[in-house]
Design a protein around this motif. Sequence first.
Motif, PDB file in Angstrom:
ATOM      1  N   THR A  80       0.571  -1.458  -0.063  1.00  0.00           N
ATOM      2  CA  THR A  80      -0.472   0.319  -0.155  1.00  0.00           C
ATOM      3  C   THR A  80       0.757   1.143   0.085  1.00  0.00           C
ATOM      4  N   LEU A  81       1.023   1.797  -1.158  1.00  0.00           N
ATOM      5  CA  LEU A  81       1.519   3.345  -1.276  1.00  0.00           C
ATOM      6  C   LEU A  81       0.705   4.255  -0.728  1.00  0.00           C
ATOM      7  N   ASP A  82       1.127   5.576   0.224  1.00  0.00           N
ATOM      8  CA  ASP A  82       0.659   6.610   0.750  1.00  0.00           C
ATOM      9  C   ASP A  82       0.973   7.429  -0.124  1.00  0.00           C
ATOM     10  N   THR A  83      -0.111   8.142  -0.901  1.00  0.00           N
ATOM     11  CA  THR A  83       0.482   9.380  -2.192  1.00  0.00           C
ATOM     12  C   THR A  83      -0.856  10.608  -1.802  1.00  0.00           C
ATOM     13  N   GLU A  84      -0.313  11.120  -2.209  1.00  0.00           N
ATOM     14  CA  GLU A  84      -0.714  12.811  -2.441  1.00  0.00           C
ATOM     15  C   GLU A  84      -2.391  12.099  -2.775  1.00  0.00           C
ATOM     16  N   GLU A  85      -2.965  11.485  -3.327  1.00  0.00           N
ATOM     17  CA  GLU A  85      -4.206  10.980  -4.327  1.00  0.00           C
ATOM     18  C   GLU A  85      -4.367  10.234  -3.296  1.00  0.00           C
ATOM     19  N   GLY A  86      -3.872   9.185  -2.153  1.00  0.00           N
ATOM     20  CA  GLY A  86      -4.272   9.394  -1.416  1.00  0.00           C
ATOM     21  C   GLY A  86      -3.726   7.785  -1.628  1.00  0.00           C
ATOM     22  N   GLU A  87      -4.131   6.554  -0.694  1.00  0.00           N
ATOM     23  CA  GLU A  87      -3.610   5.069  -0.870  1.00  0.00           C
ATOM     24  C   GLU A  87      -3.852   4.127  -2.176  1.00  0.00           C
ATOM     25  N   ILE A  88      -2.797   3.843  -2.333  1.00  0.00           N
ATOM     26  CA  ILE A  88      -2.744   3.081  -3.310  1.00  0.00           C
ATOM     27  C   ILE A  88      -2.655   1.174  -3.474  1.00  0.00           C
ATOM     28  N   VAL A  89      -3.453   0.265  -3.621  1.00  0.00           N
ATOM     29  CA  VAL A  89      -3.400  -0.608  -3.210  1.00  0.00           C
ATOM     30  C   VAL A  89      -2.201  -1.732  -4.277  1.00  0.00           C
ATOM     31  N   CYS A  90      -0.885  -1.960  -4.408  1.00  0.00           N
ATOM     32  CA  CYS A  90      -0.222  -2.891  -4.967  1.00  0.00           C
ATOM     33  C   CYS A  90      -0.235  -3.801  -5.304  1.00  0.00           C
ATOM     34  N   ARG A  91      -0.052  -5.135  -6.309  1.00  0.00           N
ATOM     35  CA  ARG A  91       0.953  -6.576  -6.156  1.00  0.00           C
ATOM     36  C   ARG A  91       2.129  -6.091  -6.512  1.00  0.00           C
ATOM     37  N   ILE A  92       3.181  -7.075  -6.542  1.00  0.00           N
ATOM     38  CA  ILE A  92       4.822  -7.351  -6.703  1.00  0.00           C
ATOM     39  C   ILE A  92       4.844  -8.064  -7.734  1.00  0.00           C
ATOM     40  N   LEU A  93       5.508  -6.886  -8.950  1.00  0.00           N
ATOM     41  CA  LEU A  93       5.425  -7.811 -10.210  1.00  0.00           C
ATOM     42  C   LEU A  93       7.387  -8.773 -10.130  1.00  0.00           C
ATOM     43  N   THR A  94       7.656  -7.645  -9.503  1.00  0.00           N
ATOM     44  CA  THR A  94       9.290  -8.248  -9.563  1.00  0.00           C
ATOM     45  C   THR A  94      10.285  -7.148  -8.828  1.00  0.00           C
ATOM     46  N   ILE A  95      11.351  -8.201  -7.883  1.00  0.00           N
ATOM     47  CA  ILE A  95      12.245  -6.876  -7.337  1.00  0.00           C
ATOM     48  C   ILE A  95      13.305  -7.556  -8.112  1.00  0.00           C
ATOM     49  N   PHE A  96      14.405  -6.377  -8.567  1.00  0.00           N
ATOM     50  CA  PHE A  96      14.984  -6.118  -9.602  1.00  0.00           C
ATOM     51  C   PHE A  96      16.501  -5.442  -8.462  1.00  0.00           C
ATOM     52  N   ASP A  97      17.460  -5.569  -9.753  1.00  0.00           N
ATOM     53  CA  ASP A  97      18.730  -4.131  -9.748  1.00  0.00           C
ATOM     54  C   ASP A  97      18.959  -4.017 -10.636  1.00  0.00           C
ATOM     55  N   VAL A  98      19.902  -2.810  -9.815  1.00  0.00           N
ATOM     56  CA  VAL A  98      21.210  -2.248 -11.037  1.00  0.00           C
ATOM     57  C   VAL A  98      21.812  -1.579  -9.862  1.00  0.00           C
ATOM     58  N   ASP A  99      23.144  -1.908 -10.500  1.00  0.00           N
ATOM     59  CA  ASP A  99      24.272  -1.749  -9.934  1.00  0.00           C
ATOM     60  C   ASP A  99      23.972  -1.762  -8.541  1.00  0.00           C
ATOM     61  N   ASP A 100      23.554  -2.085  -8.209  1.00  0.00           N
ATOM     62  CA  ASP A 100      23.902  -3.225  -6.127  1.00  0.00           C
ATOM     63  C   ASP A 100      23.100  -2.074  -5.809  1.00  0.00           C
ATOM     64  N   GLN A 101      21.827  -1.560  -6.831  1.00  0.00           N
ATOM     65  CA  GLN A 101      20.341  -1.141  -6.095  1.00  0.00           C
ATOM     66  C   GLN A 101      19.476  -1.866  -5.878  1.00  0.00           C
ATOM     67  N   ASP A 102      18.550  -2.178  -5.472  1.00  0.00           N
ATOM     68  CA  ASP A 102      17.590  -3.207  -5.722  1.00  0.00           C
ATOM     69  C   ASP A 102      16.556  -2.517  -5.976  1.00  0.00           C
ATOM     70  N   TYR A 103      15.492  -2.595  -6.562  1.00  0.00           N
ATOM     71  CA  TYR A 103      14.154  -1.808  -7.043  1.00  0.00           C
ATOM     72  C   TYR A 103      12.519  -2.919  -7.125  1.00  0.00           C
ATOM     73  N   ILE A 104      12.014  -2.524  -7.354  1.00  0.00           N
ATOM     74  CA  ILE A 104      10.635  -3.280  -6.906  1.00  0.00           C
ATOM     75  C   ILE A 104       9.592  -2.613  -8.226  1.00  0.00           C
ATOM     76  N   ALA A 105       9.117  -3.121  -8.882  1.00  0.00           N
ATOM     77  CA  ALA A 105       7.881  -3.042  -9.895  1.00  0.00           C
ATOM     78  C   ALA A 105       7.195  -3.546  -9.423  1.00  0.00           C
ATOM     79  N   LEU A 106       5.991  -2.435  -9.062  1.00  0.00           N
ATOM     80  CA  LEU A 106       4.209  -2.999  -8.246  1.00  0.00           C
ATOM     81  C   LEU A 106       3.596  -2.305  -9.261  1.00  0.00           C
TER      82      LEU A 106
END
Length: 104
Positions: free
Chosen positions: A19-45
């Motif tokens: 659940t993301l808290d944004t200026e527009e309110g809460e947005i519920v997301c499912r996780i697509l994947t977690i991946f890395d770029v240059d030793d930093q992890d990222y998540i696609a929602l």
Amino acid sequence: MSEKITPVTPEEADDIRVTLDTEEGEIVCRILTIFDVDDQDYIALMPVDENDEDNAEGAVYLYRYAEDEEGLPSVEYIDDEEEYEAAADRYDELLDEAFYNSLD
């Protein structure tokens, strides 16, 4: 990608929601994947609707991803345009790889 502390089976991963808290309110997301770029992890929602279905627009959100020493996950907004583009490019590469692998 670095190894995650939090053990999640493929079956459990399908049920996890962020659940993301944004200026527009809460947005519920499912996780697509977690991946890395240059030793930093990222998540696609992918945002889901009130019926837990993927959003009609196909929108995907990318965030920095981390886990603390206890394995508790956190996401962080990417405000640097170059960093975001690098993460988006890698995510696109992952989609291409998955598509080509599905042709085999």
